[in-house]
Design a protein around this motif. Sequence first.
Motif, PDB file in Angstrom:
ATOM      1  N   ASP A  92      40.513  26.079  55.125  1.00 22.62           N
ATOM      2  CA  ASP A  92      39.104  26.405  55.293  1.00 22.62           C
ATOM      3  C   ASP A  92      38.388  25.250  56.001  1.00 22.62           C
ATOM      4  O   ASP A  92      38.342  24.134  55.485  1.00 22.62           O
ATOM      5  N   ARG A 134      25.484  28.443  52.415  1.00 23.02           N
ATOM      6  CA  ARG A 134      26.444  28.448  51.303  1.00 23.02           C
ATOM      7  C   ARG A 134      25.703  28.315  49.981  1.00 23.02           C
ATOM      8  O   ARG A 134      24.817  27.471  49.842  1.00 23.02           O
ATOM      9  N   ASP A 167      27.484  28.164  46.867  1.00 20.44           N
ATOM     10  CA  ASP A 167      28.346  27.711  45.790  1.00 20.44           C
ATOM     11  C   ASP A 167      27.902  26.328  45.306  1.00 20.44           C
ATOM     12  O   ASP A 167      27.143  25.611  45.958  1.00 20.44           O
ATOM     13  N   ALA A 198      38.796  26.137  43.622  1.00 20.85           N
ATOM     14  CA  ALA A 198      37.907  27.288  43.777  1.00 20.85           C
ATOM     15  C   ALA A 198      38.469  28.281  44.784  1.00 20.85           C
ATOM     16  O   ALA A 198      38.389  29.506  44.583  1.00 20.85           O
ATOM     17  N   GLY A 199      39.055  27.775  45.864  1.00 20.71           N
ATOM     18  CA  GLY A 199      39.646  28.663  46.865  1.00 20.71           C
ATOM     19  C   GLY A 199      40.820  29.437  46.309  1.00 20.71           C
ATOM     20  O   GLY A 199      40.972  30.633  46.581  1.00 20.71           O
ATOM     21  N   ARG A 200      41.653  28.770  45.533  1.00 12.33           N
ATOM     22  CA  ARG A 200      42.793  29.457  44.921  1.00 12.33           C
ATOM     23  C   ARG A 200      42.326  30.501  43.921  1.00 12.33           C
ATOM     24  O   ARG A 200      42.926  31.577  43.801  1.00 12.33           O
ATOM     25  N   ARG A 201      41.248  30.185  43.216  1.00 10.58           N
ATOM     26  CA  ARG A 201      40.722  31.143  42.249  1.00 10.58           C
ATOM     27  C   ARG A 201      40.208  32.388  42.959  1.00 10.58           C
ATOM     28  O   ARG A 201      40.453  33.513  42.521  1.00 10.58           O
ATOM     29  N   ARG A 202      39.491  32.165  44.081  1.00  7.28           N
ATOM     30  CA  ARG A 202      38.980  33.314  44.833  1.00  7.28           C
ATOM     31  C   ARG A 202      40.122  34.156  45.389  1.00  7.28           C
ATOM     32  O   ARG A 202      40.065  35.384  45.374  1.00  7.28           O
ATOM     33  N   THR A 203      41.159  33.508  45.895  1.00  7.78           N
ATOM     34  CA  THR A 203      42.320  34.228  46.417  1.00  7.78           C
ATOM     35  C   THR A 203      42.983  35.045  45.330  1.00  7.78           C
ATOM     36  O   THR A 203      43.359  36.205  45.535  1.00  7.78           O
ATOM     37  N   GLU A 217      41.579  36.193  42.647  1.00 15.48           N
ATOM     38  CA  GLU A 217      40.705  37.307  42.278  1.00 15.48           C
ATOM     39  C   GLU A 217      40.838  38.448  43.277  1.00 15.48           C
ATOM     40  O   GLU A 217      40.844  39.627  42.907  1.00 15.48           O
ATOM     41  N   ARG A 218      40.973  38.125  44.584  1.00 16.88           N
ATOM     42  CA  ARG A 218      41.121  39.175  45.592  1.00 16.88           C
ATOM     43  C   ARG A 218      42.442  39.904  45.419  1.00 16.88           C
ATOM     44  O   ARG A 218      42.515  41.130  45.586  1.00 16.88           O
ATOM     45  N   SER A 239      42.097  42.211  42.446  1.00 17.68           N
ATOM     46  CA  SER A 239      41.209  43.349  42.702  1.00 17.68           C
ATOM     47  C   SER A 239      41.849  44.363  43.630  1.00 17.68           C
ATOM     48  O   SER A 239      41.448  45.537  43.649  1.00 17.68           O
TER      49      SER A 239
END
Length: 223
Positions: A84, A125, A127, A210-215, A217-218, A221
């Motif tokens: 990122d 942003r 966050d 945080a990026g790994r958590r978002r990944t 979650e995707r 989902s």
Amino acid sequence: MRDWMAHPDVMPILSPGRHRSPRHGACFMEFASYLAGERWSDHPACTHGTLAHLARMVNDRTGEAGRARLTPLIPTVVGLTSDDPLLDVLLAMRAASAALPIAAEERQRSQAVGVRAALRVLAERNDELAAESRELAEAALRAAPAADAWAIQFIEQVGRSRAGMTVRQCRDIVTGAVDGIAQACVEDPDDRLVALLTAAVSDTERFVVAGRRRTGERVLSSR
């Protein structure tokens, strides 16, 4: 390398610059390459490029006593990577915010321009880390009002470019920030450089997690 790994009595000592092998010493990132099991290098793949650039700069600009205090940080950068581009901006912002209040006038101006450019990138942003970075940057600009005024005028004169910053721009800001701190008329430049790298590692870890958590979650989902 294998011979060194079998003989811990030749554990390298942190020193500035690049080194051909552990027997000749090690810089921060060379040590990290060893811990990661990579080929001996001061540009290992295990660490985000701009964070590694900052680590090399701090390693080279601190004195021996300050450099020795960096050792506990080395294992913490292994595995801190992200694709990122926002992370480059956050690290540049962290470095510039540390340098801006204390650097010489000519460096303050370039750092203020960098901070203003980074603030544009982070404006949208919401966050927590971005918000904290904006607060840090705004406090630094308030501490150097003349440099900030110069930066605002300069940006108006040259025209606002498209929002965004390149990796090279971010690393140039980091270079100027570390040099500015190292050469500042303060009693504790080593303390400030160690604190800067410590904070940057923490920022990167939070960003990566945080990026790994978002990944994750995707992925969940989409199932």
